[in-house]
Every structure is written in structure tokens, then in C-alpha cells.
Design an enzyme around this catalytic site. Sequence first.
Site, PDB file in Angstrom:
ATOM      1  N   ASN A 108       9.581  48.004   4.394  1.00 39.35           N
ATOM      2  CA  ASN A 108      10.562  46.914   4.547  1.00 39.35           C
ATOM      3  C   ASN A 108      10.315  46.123   5.853  1.00 39.35           C
ATOM      4  O   ASN A 108      11.254  45.704   6.510  1.00 39.35           O
ATOM      5  CB  ASN A 108      12.003  47.445   4.487  1.00 39.35           C
ATOM      6  CG  ASN A 108      13.081  46.359   4.370  1.00 39.35           C
ATOM      7  OD1 ASN A 108      14.184  46.516   4.868  1.00 39.35           O
ATOM      8  ND2 ASN A 108      12.769  45.247   3.735  1.00 39.35           N
ATOM      9  N   CYS A 163       7.025  44.117   5.825  1.00 37.09           N
ATOM     10  CA  CYS A 163       6.010  43.107   5.463  1.00 37.09           C
ATOM     11  C   CYS A 163       6.351  42.389   4.156  1.00 37.09           C
ATOM     12  O   CYS A 163       6.798  41.244   4.158  1.00 37.09           O
ATOM     13  CB  CYS A 163       4.625  43.741   5.348  1.00 37.09           C
ATOM     14  SG  CYS A 163       4.025  44.496   6.879  1.00 37.09           S
ATOM     15  N   ARG A 164       6.155  43.062   3.019  1.00 38.06           N
ATOM     16  CA  ARG A 164       6.269  42.380   1.722  1.00 38.06           C
ATOM     17  C   ARG A 164       7.701  42.056   1.318  1.00 38.06           C
ATOM     18  O   ARG A 164       7.999  40.901   0.961  1.00 38.06           O
ATOM     19  CB  ARG A 164       5.594  43.225   0.627  1.00 38.06           C
ATOM     20  CG  ARG A 164       4.097  43.317   0.776  1.00 38.06           C
ATOM     21  CD  ARG A 164       3.511  44.421  -0.087  1.00 38.06           C
ATOM     22  NE  ARG A 164       3.933  45.741   0.384  1.00 38.06           N
ATOM     23  CZ  ARG A 164       3.633  46.883  -0.195  1.00 38.06           C
ATOM     24  NH1 ARG A 164       2.921  46.885  -1.315  1.00 38.06           N
ATOM     25  NH2 ARG A 164       4.034  48.035   0.308  1.00 38.06           N
ATOM     26  N   SER A 165       8.585  43.057   1.332  1.00 35.56           N
ATOM     27  CA  SER A 165       9.938  42.772   0.828  1.00 35.56           C
ATOM     28  C   SER A 165      10.737  41.826   1.731  1.00 35.56           C
ATOM     29  O   SER A 165      11.526  41.027   1.202  1.00 35.56           O
ATOM     30  CB  SER A 165      10.712  44.053   0.493  1.00 35.56           C
ATOM     31  OG  SER A 165      10.880  44.882   1.610  1.00 35.56           O
ATOM     32  N   ASP A 215      -0.527  45.607  -0.106  1.00 33.64           N
ATOM     33  CA  ASP A 215       0.080  45.855   1.201  1.00 33.64           C
ATOM     34  C   ASP A 215      -0.767  45.180   2.286  1.00 33.64           C
ATOM     35  O   ASP A 215      -1.933  45.544   2.464  1.00 33.64           O
ATOM     36  CB  ASP A 215       0.107  47.377   1.408  1.00 33.64           C
ATOM     37  CG  ASP A 215       0.859  47.764   2.648  1.00 33.64           C
ATOM     38  OD1 ASP A 215       1.188  46.855   3.438  1.00 33.64           O
ATOM     39  OD2 ASP A 215       1.119  48.966   2.818  1.00 33.64           O
ATOM     40  N   CYS A 241       9.852  47.384  -0.852  1.00 32.81           N
ATOM     41  CA  CYS A 241       8.464  47.787  -0.595  1.00 32.81           C
ATOM     42  C   CYS A 241       8.496  49.117   0.140  1.00 32.81           C
ATOM     43  O   CYS A 241       9.521  49.813   0.113  1.00 32.81           O
ATOM     44  CB  CYS A 241       7.697  46.707   0.169  1.00 32.81           C
ATOM     45  SG  CYS A 241       8.315  46.353   1.822  1.00 32.81           S
TER      46      CYS A 241
HETATM   47  P1  4NP Z   1       5.440  46.971   3.684  1.00 31.45           P
HETATM   48  O1  4NP Z   1       4.141  47.326   4.555  1.00 31.45           O
HETATM   49  O2  4NP Z   1       5.660  48.155   2.746  1.00 31.45           O
HETATM   50  O3  4NP Z   1       5.039  45.742   2.936  1.00 31.45           O
HETATM   51  O4  4NP Z   1       6.581  46.768   4.640  1.00 31.45           O
HETATM   52  C1  4NP Z   1       3.968  48.512   5.271  1.00 31.45           C
HETATM   53  C2  4NP Z   1       4.650  48.705   6.436  1.00 31.45           C
HETATM   54  C3  4NP Z   1       4.441  49.867   7.164  1.00 31.45           C
HETATM   55  C4  4NP Z   1       3.561  50.826   6.712  1.00 31.45           C
HETATM   56  C5  4NP Z   1       2.881  50.632   5.527  1.00 31.45           C
HETATM   57  C6  4NP Z   1       3.103  49.475   4.804  1.00 31.45           C
HETATM   58  N1  4NP Z   1       3.330  52.006   7.474  1.00 31.45           N
HETATM   59  O5  4NP Z   1       2.486  52.832   7.077  1.00 31.45           O
HETATM   60  O6  4NP Z   1       3.980  52.189   8.514  1.00 31.45           O
END
Ligand code: 4NP
Length: 149
Positions: free
Chosen positions: A10, A12-14, A120, A7
Amino acid sequence: MKILMVCLGNICRSPLAEGIMKTKLPENFFVDSAGTISMHEGKHPDKRAIKTASNHHIDISNQKSRPITKADFETFDKIYCMDVDVYGDVISKTRNEDQRRKVSLFLEAAGNQKNAEVPDPYWGDLNDFEDVFQLLDKGCDAIKNQILS
Ligand code: 4NP
């Protein structure tokens, strides 16, 4: 077989996808996750992701965020991307057709419609994390069935 979930951050989703997939596949499978940005490198998953996994008796609290590397395209057999932007970024890092063939959009690979994305949940709340968990859980079941068939 080695599987990489990818993702953006790294956190939240992955990490959730990694944790869920590890509960579904036999131990000889290696499952890991990575992000396309290094902003959260070394950090544990988002507290809401840890809590959501824990609600489903999955412990992802020891995972640490890391960016995807060139070596990952050799190490892993399958690379699943959580959304279209991530897919584009990951594809742009590949160096040949063999590497490109390993990369797919997670929900497309799971049999959902073309360009289907895992939303997200970072800017959302715990309910959004639970919705993502459910989407990932179903998707991991579908992908597991393909891999093991
Ligand atoms: P992820 O979510 O891609 O599912 O880990 C996010 C984590 C951090 C951010 C955006 C999405 N950020 O903008 O910091």
C-alpha cells in the site's frame, strides 16, 4: 458505492490506483486503498509514486499505508487486487460468499486477460512507475465505465 484498491505494501500500486480512480468517479463514490502486509503502516506513498502521480496532476502525498481489515469486507462494495498473490491473500481473509464476490483482480475486472497483473514497481525505477500509472489509468477508465453504466 465504496471501492477499495489493494496491493502488497500500500505504498506504490494501490495508492496510485486510489488517486487515479478518485479523479474519474463522481464525489458520491468513496475510494480507498490498503495493503496485505502492515510493514509500511502509517507511511506515506513511495516518493516515486508521489512524483509519478504529481506528473499527472494528481496529489497522493497525504495518503497513509494501512493493512486491509476484516471490516473492509463489509464496508466496501468492490475490492480490486493488483496481482494474483494479493488476490489469493485477500480471498483467504474473506468469511463468506458475499465477501468473496466483492473481490476481483483489477486488470481482469478491467477486461484484460485472465490473471493479468499490475507489476510491482517497488524494485524498479521511475519509468516502471510511469508504466504502472498508464496501466492503472486505462484500467480505471474501463472499471469506471462498467460501474457508471
Ligand atoms: P506495492 O509495492 O505493493 O505496490 O505497495 C511494494 C511495496 C513494498 C514492498 C513490496 C512491494 N516491500 O517488499 O516492502
